[in-house]
Write an enzyme that holds these catalytic residues in place. Structure first.
Site, PDB file in Angstrom:
ATOM      1  CE  LYS A 196      -1.547   1.684   4.004  1.00  0.00           C
ATOM      2  NZ  LYS A 196      -1.264   3.094   4.359  1.00  0.00           N
ATOM      3  CG  ASN A 197       2.449   2.642   3.544  1.00  0.00           C
ATOM      4  OD1 ASN A 197       1.265   2.943   3.339  1.00  0.00           O
ATOM      5  ND2 ASN A 197       2.921   2.413   4.741  1.00  0.00           N
ATOM      6  CB  CYS A 209      -4.709  10.448  11.155  1.00  0.00           C
ATOM      7  SG  CYS A 209      -3.074   9.827  11.470  1.00  0.00           S
ATOM      8  NE  ARG A 228      -7.167   4.602   5.438  1.00  0.00           N
ATOM      9  CZ  ARG A 228      -6.766   5.815   5.801  1.00  0.00           C
ATOM     10  NH1 ARG A 228      -7.183   6.329   6.948  1.00  0.00           N
ATOM     11  NH2 ARG A 228      -5.945   6.506   5.059  1.00  0.00           N
ATOM     12  NE  ARG A 253      -1.147  12.654   7.081  1.00  0.00           N
ATOM     13  CZ  ARG A 253       0.056  12.642   6.491  1.00  0.00           C
ATOM     14  NH1 ARG A 253       0.515  11.521   5.987  1.00  0.00           N
ATOM     15  NH2 ARG A 253       0.758  13.743   6.365  1.00  0.00           N
ATOM     16  CG  ASP A 286       7.058  20.839   9.107  1.00  0.00           C
ATOM     17  OD1 ASP A 286       6.441  19.766   9.224  1.00  0.00           O
ATOM     18  OD2 ASP A 286       8.165  21.031   9.629  1.00  0.00           O
ATOM     19  CG  ASP A 331       3.765   1.838   9.295  1.00  0.00           C
ATOM     20  OD1 ASP A 331       3.920   2.036   8.086  1.00  0.00           O
ATOM     21  OD2 ASP A 331       3.512   2.758  10.106  1.00  0.00           O
ATOM     22  NE  ARG A 342       0.976  10.933   9.818  1.00  0.00           N
ATOM     23  CZ  ARG A 342       0.522   9.832   9.217  1.00  0.00           C
ATOM     24  NH1 ARG A 342      -0.607   9.312   9.608  1.00  0.00           N
ATOM     25  NH2 ARG A 342       1.173   9.291   8.222  1.00  0.00           N
ATOM     26  N   PRO A 343       2.088  16.722  10.312  1.00  0.00           N
ATOM     27  CG  PRO A 343       4.068  17.418  11.310  1.00  0.00           C
ATOM     28  CD  PRO A 343       2.936  16.448  11.468  1.00  0.00           C
TER      29      PRO A 343
HETATM   30  C1  EPZ Z   1       4.533   7.093   5.775  1.00  0.00           C
HETATM   31  O1  EPZ Z   1       3.765   8.181   6.260  1.00  0.00           O
HETATM   32  C2  EPZ Z   1       3.610   5.890   5.829  1.00  0.00           C
HETATM   33  N1  EPZ Z   1       2.429   6.131   5.001  1.00  0.00           N
HETATM   34  C3  EPZ Z   1       3.168   5.618   7.274  1.00  0.00           C
HETATM   35  O2  EPZ Z   1       2.414   4.411   7.259  1.00  0.00           O
HETATM   36  C4  EPZ Z   1       4.416   5.398   8.116  1.00  0.00           C
HETATM   37  O3  EPZ Z   1       4.037   5.191   9.465  1.00  0.00           O
HETATM   38  C5  EPZ Z   1       5.325   6.629   8.008  1.00  0.00           C
HETATM   39  O4  EPZ Z   1       5.660   6.867   6.619  1.00  0.00           O
HETATM   40  C6  EPZ Z   1       6.623   6.455   8.784  1.00  0.00           C
HETATM   41  O5  EPZ Z   1       7.310   5.339   8.312  1.00  0.00           O
HETATM   42  C7  EPZ Z   1       2.529   6.030   3.662  1.00  0.00           C
HETATM   43  O6  EPZ Z   1       3.581   5.771   3.120  1.00  0.00           O
HETATM   44  C8  EPZ Z   1       1.267   6.251   2.881  1.00  0.00           C
HETATM   45  P1  EPZ Z   1       6.530  10.653   7.600  1.00  0.00           P
HETATM   46  P2  EPZ Z   1       4.357   9.693   6.120  1.00  0.00           P
HETATM   47  O7  EPZ Z   1       6.367  11.906   6.841  1.00  0.00           O
HETATM   48  O8  EPZ Z   1       5.271   9.793   4.970  1.00  0.00           O
HETATM   49  C9  EPZ Z   1       7.035  13.892  10.988  1.00  0.00           C
HETATM   50  C10 EPZ Z   1       0.588   3.020   7.749  1.00  0.00           C
HETATM   51  O9  EPZ Z   1       0.174   2.554   8.827  1.00  0.00           O
HETATM   52  N2  EPZ Z   1       6.869  14.854   9.889  1.00  0.00           N
HETATM   53  O10 EPZ Z   1       7.696   9.771   7.285  1.00  0.00           O
HETATM   54  O11 EPZ Z   1       3.223  10.619   6.205  1.00  0.00           O
HETATM   55  C11 EPZ Z   1       5.782  13.081  11.251  1.00  0.00           C
HETATM   56  O12 EPZ Z   1       4.908  13.774  12.119  1.00  0.00           O
HETATM   57  C12 EPZ Z   1       1.027   4.466   7.661  1.00  0.00           C
HETATM   58  O13 EPZ Z   1       0.711   2.355   6.690  1.00  0.00           O
HETATM   59  C13 EPZ Z   1       7.111  16.200  10.121  1.00  0.00           C
HETATM   60  O14 EPZ Z   1       7.445  16.598  11.232  1.00  0.00           O
HETATM   61  O15 EPZ Z   1       5.199   9.793   7.463  1.00  0.00           O
HETATM   62  C14 EPZ Z   1       6.329  11.824  11.870  1.00  0.00           C
HETATM   63  O16 EPZ Z   1       6.585  12.061  13.239  1.00  0.00           O
HETATM   64  C15 EPZ Z   1       0.821   5.205   8.982  1.00  0.00           C
HETATM   65  N3  EPZ Z   1       6.961  17.082   9.098  1.00  0.00           N
HETATM   66  C16 EPZ Z   1       7.654  11.619  11.146  1.00  0.00           C
HETATM   67  O17 EPZ Z   1       8.003  12.903  10.605  1.00  0.00           O
HETATM   68  C17 EPZ Z   1       6.605  16.672   7.825  1.00  0.00           C
HETATM   69  O18 EPZ Z   1       6.512  17.527   6.921  1.00  0.00           O
HETATM   70  C18 EPZ Z   1       7.586  10.614  10.011  1.00  0.00           C
HETATM   71  O19 EPZ Z   1       6.515  10.997   9.175  1.00  0.00           O
HETATM   72  C19 EPZ Z   1       6.391  15.298   7.611  1.00  0.00           C
HETATM   73  C20 EPZ Z   1       6.529  14.395   8.655  1.00  0.00           C
END
Ligand code: EPZ
Length: 438
Positions: A22-23, A123, A415, A99, A131, A323, A128-129
């Site tokens: 999925k991811n 969520c 999902r 998202r 930035d 995950d 889920r910022p």
């Molecule tokens: C991906 O989400 C995955 N989703 C998530 O899987 C997974 O948990 C996550 O990566 C971490 O491995 C998909 O690929 C669709 P991140 P993503 O941006 O990319 C912070 C599941 O269960 N952050 O790597 O949205 C954030 O808050 C889902 O399959 C910022 O601070 O996650 C988090 O603490 C859940 N600023 C960390 O970084 C930003 O602009 C990692 O988030 C972006 C993220």
């Protein structure tokens, strides 16, 4: 809303096949926005999130060129072609349900010169910022503004982004979808882009492999430094999605928690080394019976009757994946001692703790750490799914618990896991999906 009813206490035995990730699929499908040529995707999983992404892409003028599968299932292959570039607004009512829609931003901005996307909300697992996404795209020369809850991104006059060296690290490490967005956008930017502190997840490697098939010039994917040399345009490609490492890890936990013996096919063991390390330390036995292709291996999973307690800290890849944190908490609830689980990526990702407690697990949370004091037996109970991986955790607990477990709101599970109940039943699981009583 559907529920699962599980009669626990049955060992899982037999063979199960891992489906496409999925991811990986979500940013891969979004990459079709980078070209007017058709892009063929194979092994796309039939999941609610994928259906949502295809619906969003169709709204953005990136239509499916082939027929969906029978009875509305996604079916494979999926051929997408972005021919109508006039509508570039990813609306709130789709983005709020998924998202990950944010990963259309980079491709649209790079190819069309502008994009408008609803700001994703938080969520169940926390804020889920985005930035870092916006900082990365701004570094490529995009003008970013917020209006009415929407992100509006515009390329510089002339419509082409310009490469730069970008540091994409945040307080919790890098960002997976942020790296996907910036890497995708950089493929069509002028000059060279270097992404420092890029996400190293296998899903980023898979996306880079597709982009290279489309004509992009990318090196370093899978390492913290990715280099992209921009090109004028990208073309058609045919790409098979990598197997889902989180689904594979969930199946490993299912075999172990039921004391079963399960053969897992199409298993991307090479992407699961941290999880496998923890499983083996706990007394789970993972024998690779066909490792010719470590991304599509066959392995046999069994476990000691009582697992040993272990320590887990979630980290960006190649560390232990966040995950799988909830699934391992279910597994370790039955270990012979105290395990310690620390969540470093989404520090609020513990909605499953209260529900596991309802099933008799002894869990003690202090901030981003949970001590799991193993018990001899979990007991079935009515529980509530809250997010995708918490739902998987409750299924695992239900498979092992004594008695009946009813899991409500399994739409969360749908999902990320394709018809899970139909795939576990042949292994001996007593699990039924029941619709909401009218
Ligand atoms: C991906 O989400 C995955 N989703 C998530 O899987 C997974 O948990 C996550 O990566 C971490 O491995 C998909 O690929 C669709 P991140 P993503 O941006 O990319 C912070 C599941 O269960 N952050 O790597 O949205 C954030 O808050 C889902 O399959 C910022 O601070 O996650 C988090 O603490 C859940 N600023 C960390 O970084 C930003 O602009 C990692 O988030 C972006 C993220």
């Amino acid at each position: 809303m559907d529920s699962f009813v599980i009669q626990g206490g049955y060992r899982l035995e037999g063979t199960i096949r891992v489906h496409g990730s999925k991811n990986a699929s979500l940013p891969l499908l979004a990459a079709a926005l980078l070209t007017e040529e058709p892009v063929v995707f194979r092994d796309v999983p039939d999941l609610a999130d994928i259906q949502n992404m295809l619906r969003l892409l169709a709204e953005l003028g990136c239509e499916r060129q082939d027929e969906p599968g029978q009875s509305g299932a996604i079916g494979n292959p999926v051929t997408l072609r972005s021919e109508n570039e006039s509508q570039s607004h990813a609306r709130y009512d789709i983005v709020r349900t998924m998202r990950a829609s944010i990963c259309t931003l980079g491709p649209m901005l790079a190819r069309r010169g502008s994009a408008r996307i609803s700001m994703p909300g938080g969520c169940a697992i926390g804020d889920r910022p985005v930035d870092l996404h916006l900082r990365g795209l701004a570094a490529l020369g995009a003008e970013i503004s917020l209006e009415g809850g929407d992100i509006i991104a515009k390329a510089p006059p002339g419509g082409r982004l310009r490469g730069d060296t970008i540091f994409l690290g945040g307080p919790f490490g890098s960002t997976v979808l942020g790296t996907a967005n910036v890497m995708s956008a950089a493929t069509l930017a002028e000059c060279i882009t270097i992404i420092e502190s890029a996400a190293c997840e296998p899903e980023i490697v898979d996306l880079a492999n597709l982009l290279r098939k489309m004509g992009a010039k990318i090196t370093g994917a899978g390492s913290p430094r990715i280099t992209i040399e921009g090109v004028e345009s990208l073309g058609r490609a045919d790409h098979a999605v990598i197997p889902d490492r989180i689904e594979a890890g969930t199946f490993m936990c299912a075999a172990a928690i039921t004391g079963g013996a399960v053969t897992i096919e199409n298993c991307p063991i090479d992407t699961l080394l941290a999880a496998i390390d923890r499983l083996e330390h706990a007394g789970v036995h993972i024998e690779t019976t066909d490792g010719t292709d470590p991304l599509h291996a066959t392995c046999r999973v069994s476990a000691d009757r009582v697992l040993k307690p272990i320590e887990i800290t979630t980290q960006p890849h190649p560390g232990f994946p966040t995950d799988l944190q909830a699934q391992f908490m279910a597994l370790l609830s039955l270990a012979g001692g105290n395990s310690v689980i620390t969540e470093r990526i989404f520090t609020e990702r513990f909605l499953h703790v209260a529900e596991l407690g309802r099933m008799g697990a002894h869990l003690f949370r202090a901030g981003s750490t949970v001590v799991v004091s193993g018990v001899k037996q979990l007991t079935g109970a009515p529980v509530m799914a809250s997010d995708l991986r918490a739902s998987a955790c409750l299924v695992l607990a239900g498979l092992a618990a004594e008695g009946t477990t009813t899991i409500n709101r399994v739409y969360h599970l749908d999902r990320g896991y394709e018809r899970l109940e139909e795939r576990l039943r042949p292994l001996g699981a007593r699990i039924e999906r029941v619709g909401e009583s009218v």
